[in-house]
Design an enzyme around this catalytic site. Structure first.
Site, mmCIF file in Angstrom:
data_model
loop_
_atom_site.group_PDB
_atom_site.id
_atom_site.type_symbol
_atom_site.label_atom_id
_atom_site.label_comp_id
_atom_site.label_asym_id
_atom_site.label_seq_id
_atom_site.Cartn_x
_atom_site.Cartn_y
_atom_site.Cartn_z
ATOM 1 N N ARG A 55 11.395 3.154 1.941
ATOM 2 C CA ARG A 55 11.399 3.322 3.325
ATOM 3 C C ARG A 55 11.690 4.667 3.089
ATOM 4 N NH1 ARG A 55 15.154 5.892 2.167
ATOM 5 N NH2 ARG A 55 15.053 6.661 5.002
ATOM 6 N N ARG A 98 6.748 -2.435 10.197
ATOM 7 C CA ARG A 98 7.581 -2.015 10.208
ATOM 8 C C ARG A 98 6.682 -1.580 11.772
ATOM 9 N NH1 ARG A 98 11.825 1.014 7.716
ATOM 10 N NH2 ARG A 98 13.237 0.743 9.799
ATOM 11 N N ASP A 246 11.101 9.892 12.101
ATOM 12 C CA ASP A 246 9.345 8.752 12.510
ATOM 13 C C ASP A 246 8.558 8.650 12.832
ATOM 14 O OD1 ASP A 246 12.436 7.489 11.501
ATOM 15 O OD2 ASP A 246 10.955 6.484 10.259
#
Ligand code: MRU
Length: 356
Positions: A55, A98, A246
């Site tokens: 992650r 994701r 992100d």
């Protein structure tokens, strides 16, 4: 900057020494167990990303780069074009694991572009080129993190208190990390900071990962619950907020772990500078504003039962579990990138830095 195999092996994601599979440090097991996992199939890569075994936006990008190479190696394709068709399918599948961190799609597309440029070559030649490309993505990330850390270090003074949210350290990237980079680089140079690490509900990346990394590095770190950020700011203990990102939109809005925008609002209230730190691969100029960023929603059980011996809510209770939120650019003091520090107006200045 020269990057060795050892630098890459020390990251939470790397190729095995024989270049046949990807090995990751399983971030779900930390801080209690140090466990590694081997990834070889599209399903294994998808699951590792989806379940957060790997992650953090840049680490996901590095993993996706290596994944595309390993999938090429194992494809059994007879021609370059057959291989590319298989990789396009697997690439879309990986991207769907994701949606928010742009680095995932960015790395898959970069690998596909390299493969397509060799369409008429043999599968072996394409695979060899993908090996090089995946290693380049990883090596570049180490360089980018180092430069971000250098720039970030210029924004704080020795002894400052820095509040961070989620985990944007070495586990989420490579080498120093992004938001945690200035702290670790400073430590190497004998400059000490006091870090406040939000625990980061619901998946506790701050408690499990950031405080783990910093404690191990000998940094003065204090773990706080997310709802304690206001009091530590009010007490005068925080001189800057450093968080990761992100996806940064073209106007400077950015998505980061759920709760980040609340930290930014508090920082504004207390007059504390608020910075997001990330590589240019996290800036998405095709995304005009934060409203265009897709926010991942995750399993309600992460909120209702994951960390508890018994469920903490009635099974029928409704639950909303967004993994990220968008921080409005008006709350951001500056965006620290590997190409320099970007100040408002972000729409103009991000454009300039991306054209560099
Ligand atoms: O859901 P996660 O743990 O992948 O979320 C990670 C973050 O929000 C990080 O701050 C971000 O990816 C930047 S990592 C350098």
């Amino acid at each position: 900057m020269s990057v060795t195999r050892k630098d890459m092996d020390e990251c939470s994601v790397h190729l095995t020494p024989d270049d046949l599979a990807v090995e990751i440090l399983d971030q779900r097991a930390l801080p209690n167990r140090t466990e590694y996992m081997l990834l070889e199939t599209a399903q294994e890569f998808y699951d590792a990303i989806r379940t957060l075994a790997v992650r953090g936006a840049p680490a996901i990008g590095i993993c996706a780069g290596y994944a595309m190479y390993v999938l090429a190696l194992r494809s059994g394709a007879k021609t370059g074009s057959e291989l590319i068709a298989l990789l396009e399918k697997d690439g879309e599948y990986l991207i769907s694991s994701r949606p928010t961190a742009v680095n995932l799609a960015w790395a898959v597309r970069r690998m596909l572009e390299r493969a397509r440029s060799l369409e008429n070559e043999s599968p072996e030649a394409v695979t060899k080129a993908l090996l090089e490309e995946s290693k380049a993505i990883h090596a570049e990330d180490i360089g980018m993190c180092t430069r971000i850390s250098e720039y970030g270090l210029t924004l704080v003074r020795p002894g400052d208190g820095i509040l961070t949210h989620c985990n944007a350290g070495p586990l989420a990237t490579s080498k120093y990390g992004t938001a945690i980079g200035p702290v670790l680089l400073g430590k190497e140079r004998g400059i000490d900071f006091k870090v406040f690490s939000d625990e980061t509900r619901p998946l506790l990346q701050g408690a499990r990962l950031t405080s783990y990394e910093l404690q191990k590095a000998g940094v003065d770190v204090t773990l706080i619950c997310d709802n304690m950020a206001s009091i530590v700011m009010k007490n005068g203990w925080v001189q800057a907020c450093f968080v990761g990102c992100d996806r940064v939109a073209a106007n400077g809005d950015f998505a980061n772990k759920i709760g980040t925008s609340g930290v930014a609002i508090l920082a504004k209230h207390y007059g504390i500078p608020f910075y997001t730190l990330g590589p240019c691969s996290t800036i998405d100029m095709n995304c005009p504003t934060g409203a265009d960023i897709k926010i991942e929603e995750r399993d309600p059980e992460e909120v209702k039962s994951l960390w508890y011996e018994k469920p903490m809510a009635l099974p029928e209770v409704k639950c909303y579990n967004p993994a990220f939120d968008v921080t409005d650019h008006s709350l951001v003091t500056a965006i620290v990138t590997d190409r320099g520090i970007v100040y408002p107006p972000f729409d103009e200045n991000l454009k300039k830095i991306m054209e560099k």
